[in-house]
Write a protein that holds these residues in place. Structure first.
Motif, PDB file in Angstrom:
ATOM      1  N   MET A 131       0.831  -1.198   0.000  1.00  0.00           N
ATOM      2  CA  MET A 131       0.000   0.000   0.000  1.00  0.00           C
ATOM      3  C   MET A 131       0.869   1.253   0.000  1.00  0.00           C
ATOM      4  N   LEU A 132       1.941   1.236   0.793  1.00  0.00           N
ATOM      5  CA  LEU A 132       2.794   2.421   0.858  1.00  0.00           C
ATOM      6  C   LEU A 132       3.540   2.635  -0.463  1.00  0.00           C
ATOM      7  N   TYR A 133       3.878   1.532  -1.141  1.00  0.00           N
ATOM      8  CA  TYR A 133       4.544   1.660  -2.444  1.00  0.00           C
ATOM      9  C   TYR A 133       3.598   2.296  -3.462  1.00  0.00           C
ATOM     10  N   TYR A 134       2.311   2.025  -3.252  1.00  0.00           N
ATOM     11  CA  TYR A 134       1.316   2.541  -4.201  1.00  0.00           C
ATOM     12  C   TYR A 134       1.041   4.023  -3.973  1.00  0.00           C
ATOM     13  N   LEU A 135       1.249   4.473  -2.747  1.00  0.00           N
ATOM     14  CA  LEU A 135       0.828   5.809  -2.328  1.00  0.00           C
ATOM     15  C   LEU A 135       1.230   6.969  -3.258  1.00  0.00           C
ATOM     16  N   PRO A 136       2.452   7.014  -3.810  1.00  0.00           N
ATOM     17  CA  PRO A 136       2.797   8.151  -4.689  1.00  0.00           C
ATOM     18  C   PRO A 136       1.862   8.303  -5.880  1.00  0.00           C
TER      19      PRO A 136
ATOM     20  N   LEU B  31      11.068   1.396   0.254  1.00  0.00           N
ATOM     21  CA  LEU B  31      10.047   2.180   0.941  1.00  0.00           C
ATOM     22  C   LEU B  31      10.504   3.629   1.086  1.00  0.00           C
ATOM     23  N   PHE B  34       9.968   5.279  -2.256  1.00  0.00           N
ATOM     24  CA  PHE B  34       8.587   5.600  -2.623  1.00  0.00           C
ATOM     25  C   PHE B  34       7.960   6.660  -1.712  1.00  0.00           C
ATOM     26  N   LEU B  35       8.440   6.733  -0.479  1.00  0.00           N
ATOM     27  CA  LEU B  35       7.851   7.726   0.424  1.00  0.00           C
ATOM     28  C   LEU B  35       8.620   9.038   0.404  1.00  0.00           C
ATOM     29  N   PHE B  38       6.812  12.375  -0.200  1.00  0.00           N
ATOM     30  CA  PHE B  38       5.979  12.861   0.906  1.00  0.00           C
ATOM     31  C   PHE B  38       6.826  13.542   1.982  1.00  0.00           C
ATOM     32  N   PHE B 273      -7.478   7.090  -0.069  1.00  0.00           N
ATOM     33  CA  PHE B 273      -6.830   5.859  -0.514  1.00  0.00           C
ATOM     34  C   PHE B 273      -6.597   4.914   0.658  1.00  0.00           C
TER      35      PHE B 273
END
Lengths: 321, 291
Positions: A131-136, B31, B34-35, B38, B273
């Motif tokens: 889910m976190l990988y999808y977030l962007p 991770l 990808f983060l 943010f 989401f």
């Protein structure tokens, strides 16, 4: 001749078919009016917002037309112009768009697939990680642009701060024609999660028995991947390919916000749709020429999708399909 | 013999342990990747004007402050937010309602030739939007709709998009016919069946389409860019933020302020989401696998 049909209430009824075509059409509407009424919004929508615009755009493409004053017939000038006067910019736009598509489609597919394979393990917390990988993916296009423009800014951006602190030379990002495309493609990788979830679903759809049977017969990792996983995922590869072609060839928003509405240094990011946009909505709008350009793109996209569809024998839809 | 087996399983276990730890390590690194967007936005938005725009460039602010948020949240941004919510509110209701009615017509009520007609509807999905957008601009311009919210709302009454119709149809196929038939025997008409039986049963997919519509409207850039041009009064957030914060180097363009807007605009879709992640991912994959 008796025709049987099921009416609204599910009863089978028979009716003599009339020879009068008008009566037959009338009969058709009489029998089917409920269904037709229910789907009428989408039929009207296609008429108003797809068919009428398409016909009018085809019509406009044969005229010199700015969208406000009158149409002036100019033969096929709008269709020859990309190959004569406007050759340089047209082929620049074509080459930029194709280069991007040729790199971007396979890259996102392969990396998205690799990511999915990696995240398809049974580990604790794997769902949260996915889910976190999808977030962007949920970052709005505009913010994506603001964010990366800021990051890649040469004077006060963090990008070069990181690069120089690693002892490397500052990177010009979007300010050089040599690196603009590479930067764009790299930044696309943050959206890889969207591609990944499709692959994961596709991987989970493969029956486990196939692998068990293969293992009993002594198949190794390579055999399992190339003889089971990839063929079983072929509908997803096909879907990704089609959507990738349609999407990539129409790239616009994400580049537009990244370059602040410019075509990049030396037109290095002049995507086809951006060219159409500039042609249609500049100080002196040329709706006629822009329509012709968009029809040329339509034909190009049509040809490529057709080629993929025609050569889709490798797609495996299961035994019963 | 038994001992040998134990040894093997022990070494296997150790191997598996190593594999798991390596996996987690790689996952953690990815991770961070990808983060990163943010964290980058978040920290930059909490810097002071001067710090965000001077050397040395920092990732984490030396002093946390919310001045950027105070400057950014002005009347015009609230106006853009209001416009966006208007469009969102309209489409979130219009899209699923219209799409489900059409899907009901195609999947359940049916008519002679419904499959062929649906094929045409699906085929429009493949059309490149550019071919339609320029003539639509001309048409909307003639109607006096450019610079108003009509072009980004009214078309959605008409079917709400082929993909959505398709998704609801797939869902409706799973509803047993008997429920519908017993309602017919009780004398319910088509609309009664739709509103009392079909619609409530389709709620999971309708919910997905609502969330997806919200995300789509919130994110839509090209539509507003073309159709709302020239009238800042009706700008949506996407286009308003673009013009306001991406222009030249005016006072408004301090990085901390840009990122504050970014954080504000990322929060609603992220929360949506996180709440609906299962439905969203399921819906996305449903459209691709079954289609």
């Amino acid at each position: 001749m008796i025709e049987y049909y099921t009416d609204v209430y599910g009863n089978v009824r028979g009716k003599r078919k009339s020879r009068n075509p008008l009566k037959r059409i009338g009969g058709y509407f009489k029998r089917n009016w409920v269904g037709l009424l229910l789907v009428s919004p989408v039929l009207l929508g296609i008429l108003f917002f797809t068919l009428v615009p398409m016909v009018s755009s085809l019509y406009d493409s044969f005229f010199k037309y700015d969208g406000i004053t009158e149409h002036i017939w100019n033969n096929f000038a709008n269709f020859t112009r990309p190959f004569t006067d406007d050759r340089e910019e047209f082929f620049k736009a074509i080459s930029v768009t194709f280069l991007y598509s040729i790199i971007n489609i396979p890259l996102t597919m392969v990396l998205g697939y690799a990511l999915a394979l990696f995240l398809n393990q049974k580990l604790k917390g794997i769902k949260i990680i996915r889910m976190l990988y999808y977030l962007p993916v949920v970052i709005p296009t505009v913010i994506y642009g603001l964010l990366w423009r800021n990051f890649t800014n040469l004077e006060y951006g963090l990008g070069n701060q990181i690069i120089t602190s690693l002892g490397l030379k500052p990177f010009p990002f979007f300010t050089s024609k040599n690196t603009a495309m590479a930067t764009l493609i790299f930044l696309n990788l943050f959206g890889l999660g969207g591609n990944m979830v499709l692959w994961i679903a596709s991987l989970n759809n493969i029956p486990k028995e196939l692998y068990e049977a293969a293992e009993i017969e002594g198949a190794g990792w390579g055999t399992k991947t190339f003889r089971i996983t990839i063929p079983m995922c072929s509908p997803m590869i096909f879907y990704n390919l089609i959507m990738g072609i349609i999407g990539s060839l129409q790239t616009f928003g994400n580049v537009f916000v990244m370059t602040g509405g410019t075509p990049g240094p030396k037109n290095s990011l002049l995507f086809y749709v951006m060219k159409v946009y500039y042609t249609a909505f500049s100080g002196s709008p040329e709706i006629g020429y822009a329509s012709a350009l968009s029809w040329i793109l339509f034909v190009i996209i049509g040809i490529f999708t057709l080629i993929v569809f025609r050569t889709s024998k490798w797609v495996f839809y299961g035994e019963d399909a | 013999m038994i001992q040998a087996k134990r040894m093997i399983s022990r070494s296997k276990l150790a191997k598996r342990g190593i594999k798991i730890s390596v996996s987690y390590l790689v996952m953690a690194v990815l991770l961070l990747f990808f983060l990163f967007p943010f964290f980058f936005m978040f920290f930059k938005s909490l810097m002071s004007d001067a710090e965000s725009y001077s050397l040395p460039i920092r990732f984490i602010p030396s002093k946390f402050t919310v001045t950027a948020y105070k400057t950014v949240l002005d009347a015009s941004l609230l106006r853009y937010l209001g416009n966006t919510l208007l469009v969102v509110g309209f489409n979130v209701i219009a899209v699923p309602l219209s799409a489900s009615l059409c899907a009901y017509g195609f999947a359940r009520v049916k008519f002679e030739g419904s499959n062929k007609v649906f094929g045409i509807v699906l085929a429009t999905m493949m059309l490149p939007s550019v071919v339609v957008q320029i003539p639509l601009y001309v048409i909307f311009n003639m109607l006096g709709w450019i610079g108003t919210l009509w072009p980004v709302t009214i078309p959605n009454i008409f079917g709400g998009g082929a993909v959505n119709i398709f998704l609801i149809m797939q869902f409706m196929r799973g509803i047993p016919k008997e429920i519908e038939n017993s309602a017919k025997i009780d004398g319910a008409n088509v609309m009664g069946i739709y509103f009392r039986i079909i619609m409530p049963l389709c709620m999971p997919i309708v919910l997905f389409i609502m969330v997806n519509t919200f995300l789509g409207v919130w994110n839509d850039f090209m539509g507003p860019l073309i159709y709302l041009q020239g009238n800042p009064d009706w700008y949506t957030l996407a286009i308003g933020v673009y013009y306001k914060f991406m222009g030249g180097l005016s006072q408004r363009n301090y990085p901390n302020q840009q990122m504050a807007v970014g954080v504000l605009m990322v929060i609603p879709p992220s929360i949506l989401f996180l709440i609906f992640q299962n439905q969203l991912i399921e819906g996305v994959t449903m459209g691709s696998i079954k289609g």
